[in-house]
Design a protein around this motif. Sequence first.
Motif, mmCIF file in Angstrom:
data_model
loop_
_atom_site.group_PDB
_atom_site.id
_atom_site.type_symbol
_atom_site.label_atom_id
_atom_site.label_comp_id
_atom_site.label_asym_id
_atom_site.label_seq_id
_atom_site.Cartn_x
_atom_site.Cartn_y
_atom_site.Cartn_z
ATOM 1 N N ALA A 114 53.083 51.008 82.815
ATOM 2 C CA ALA A 114 52.204 50.250 83.717
ATOM 3 C C ALA A 114 51.027 51.105 84.169
ATOM 4 O O ALA A 114 49.889 50.635 84.248
ATOM 5 N N ILE A 115 51.303 52.377 84.468
ATOM 6 C CA ILE A 115 50.231 53.306 84.837
ATOM 7 C C ILE A 115 49.225 53.412 83.703
ATOM 8 O O ILE A 115 48.004 53.355 83.916
ATOM 9 N N THR A 116 49.734 53.556 82.477
ATOM 10 C CA THR A 116 48.856 53.667 81.302
ATOM 11 C C THR A 116 48.013 52.409 81.143
ATOM 12 O O THR A 116 46.812 52.493 80.837
ATOM 13 N N PHE A 117 48.604 51.244 81.355
ATOM 14 C CA PHE A 117 47.866 49.987 81.216
ATOM 15 C C PHE A 117 46.702 49.922 82.198
ATOM 16 O O PHE A 117 45.573 49.571 81.816
ATOM 17 N N VAL A 118 46.947 50.264 83.470
ATOM 18 C CA VAL A 118 45.879 50.196 84.479
ATOM 19 C C VAL A 118 44.776 51.201 84.146
ATOM 20 O O VAL A 118 43.587 50.889 84.232
ATOM 21 N N GLU A 119 45.170 52.404 83.750
ATOM 22 C CA GLU A 119 44.169 53.423 83.433
ATOM 23 C C GLU A 119 43.320 53.007 82.235
ATOM 24 O O GLU A 119 42.085 53.078 82.280
ATOM 25 N N LEU A 120 43.975 52.575 81.160
ATOM 26 C CA LEU A 120 43.232 52.206 79.960
ATOM 27 C C LEU A 120 42.431 50.929 80.162
ATOM 28 O O LEU A 120 41.312 50.794 79.646
ATOM 29 N N GLY A 121 42.978 49.987 80.934
ATOM 30 C CA GLY A 121 42.237 48.764 81.232
ATOM 31 C C GLY A 121 40.988 49.058 82.048
ATOM 32 O O GLY A 121 39.914 48.500 81.793
ATOM 33 N N SER A 122 41.103 49.971 83.010
ATOM 34 C CA SER A 122 39.946 50.369 83.810
ATOM 35 C C SER A 122 38.919 51.096 82.946
ATOM 36 O O SER A 122 37.702 50.901 83.108
ATOM 37 N N GLY A 123 39.421 51.923 82.023
ATOM 38 C CA GLY A 123 38.523 52.611 81.106
ATOM 39 C C GLY A 123 37.757 51.643 80.229
ATOM 40 O O GLY A 123 36.566 51.829 79.956
ATOM 41 N N TRP A 124 38.436 50.584 79.813
ATOM 42 C CA TRP A 124 37.794 49.553 78.977
ATOM 43 C C TRP A 124 36.675 48.853 79.753
ATOM 44 O O TRP A 124 35.587 48.629 79.219
ATOM 45 N N VAL A 125 36.934 48.523 81.016
ATOM 46 C CA VAL A 125 35.901 47.888 81.852
ATOM 47 C C VAL A 125 34.726 48.831 82.023
ATOM 48 O O VAL A 125 33.547 48.432 81.919
ATOM 49 N N PHE A 126 35.007 50.103 82.273
ATOM 50 C CA PHE A 126 33.955 51.110 82.447
ATOM 51 C C PHE A 126 33.077 51.210 81.201
ATOM 52 O O PHE A 126 31.841 51.202 81.288
ATOM 53 N N LEU A 127 33.701 51.281 80.024
ATOM 54 C CA LEU A 127 32.935 51.382 78.778
ATOM 55 C C LEU A 127 32.120 50.114 78.524
ATOM 56 O O LEU A 127 31.012 50.184 77.985
ATOM 57 N N SER A 128 32.661 48.962 78.910
ATOM 58 C CA SER A 128 31.929 47.705 78.745
ATOM 59 C C SER A 128 30.641 47.721 79.567
ATOM 60 O O SER A 128 29.609 47.185 79.144
ATOM 61 N N LEU A 129 30.694 48.366 80.740
ATOM 62 C CA LEU A 129 29.531 48.411 81.625
ATOM 63 C C LEU A 129 28.471 49.404 81.145
ATOM 64 O O LEU A 129 27.275 49.156 81.281
ATOM 65 N N ILE A 130 28.913 50.535 80.587
ATOM 66 C CA ILE A 130 27.937 51.574 80.208
ATOM 67 C C ILE A 130 27.473 51.459 78.758
ATOM 68 O O ILE A 130 26.543 52.165 78.356
ATOM 69 N N ALA A 131 28.090 50.591 77.975
ATOM 70 C CA ALA A 131 27.775 50.501 76.543
ATOM 71 C C ALA A 131 26.284 50.337 76.248
ATOM 72 O O ALA A 131 25.751 51.023 75.368
ATOM 73 N N PRO A 132 25.571 49.441 76.954
ATOM 74 C CA PRO A 132 24.139 49.287 76.644
ATOM 75 C C PRO A 132 23.337 50.562 76.875
ATOM 76 O O PRO A 132 22.443 50.886 76.094
ATOM 77 N N PHE A 133 23.669 51.306 77.931
ATOM 78 C CA PHE A 133 22.940 52.540 78.251
ATOM 79 C C PHE A 133 23.312 53.655 77.275
ATOM 80 O O PHE A 133 22.467 54.444 76.872
ATOM 81 N N TYR A 134 24.576 53.714 76.898
ATOM 82 C CA TYR A 134 25.031 54.742 75.951
ATOM 83 C C TYR A 134 24.346 54.555 74.607
ATOM 84 O O TYR A 134 23.933 55.515 73.968
ATOM 85 N N GLY A 135 24.192 53.302 74.191
ATOM 86 C CA GLY A 135 23.541 53.017 72.915
ATOM 87 C C GLY A 135 22.097 53.467 72.898
ATOM 88 O O GLY A 135 21.594 53.947 71.884
ATOM 89 N N GLU A 136 21.411 53.335 74.041
ATOM 90 C CA GLU A 136 20.011 53.756 74.117
ATOM 91 C C GLU A 136 19.870 55.271 73.987
ATOM 92 O O GLU A 136 18.898 55.772 73.423
ATOM 93 N N ILE A 137 20.879 56.009 74.492
ATOM 94 C CA ILE A 137 20.803 57.469 74.462
ATOM 95 C C ILE A 137 21.225 58.017 73.099
ATOM 96 O O ILE A 137 20.562 58.873 72.520
#
Length: 292
Positions: free
Chosen positions: A175-198
């Motif tokens: 369950a801990i792993t699920f919350v951590e990885l799920g939060s990481g997925w949301v984080f990457l979804s938010l920064i993806a457009p900016f990461y692509g530009e760099i």
Amino acid sequence: MNPVNKAYLQLHTAVLLFGFTAILGRLIQISELPMVWWRLLITCASLLLLPGVVKALRAMSRQLIWRLAGIGIVVAAHWVMFFGAVKYSNVSVTLGVMATTSFFTAFVEPLVKKTRIRWYEVALGIFVVPGMYMIFRFTNDGYIVGILMALVSAILAAFFSSLNALIVNESSPMAITFVELGSGWVFLSLIAPFYGEIFGNSTFIPSSPDLFWLVILALVCTTFAYVLALNCLKHISAFTSNLTLNLEPIYGIIMAWLIFQENEELNSGFYIGAAIILLTIFIHPLLKRNFE
């Protein structure tokens, strides 16, 4: 097969699969952020199917979820840097540099846990420095970006492993792993457009071969390997488990030699540097058990 021998077999299988993640990082053609994005998505979906995970999630406090979410962002950033290092250098160089995680943990863990720094860990950390110098000095100049990304990945790994040690007993590991990885997925979804530009644009839609390898990465090298590593702790000590996990970079480098012939890309200076670093990660748990 008796339970202890079975546990050793499970542990070495898990370590071999962990080492194979770097191989998959080179096989998968999409760039590092989309790769981790898909890995997190598929892994989280598979974790929900494991017994007891949903029940444990419902029992979590909001405070714990927020703490895990913060750690999950660090984990996601670590994986992006790790796979980026594979792509900007190669598997052997990445795993050689990643072996410095123990060195960084020697300083990060006391900071996180508010304990004193152990003198023998500092001594081993100093021993790592010439190994890193050898890798920087005698590795292809084109690999410098990859080496730096691997260093950042190692530092992030030291942080999230130290932070996880504080909350590992507060809920089910899955369950801990699920919350951590799920939060990481949301984080990457938010920064993806900016990461692509760099770092340059990369499609998020994997090809058929990439999708196959992504499923192997998520289900076999993440979920299945993690379950194996947990199950073996029922019959062998945490010390033995941690010592065996130090074989991960060795397994990965050997596989890179066999699959990609990376030994032809590297010179003796790299191997001397990597050997120095790998030696320290095997000495560390022995010193820790002796002095503590």
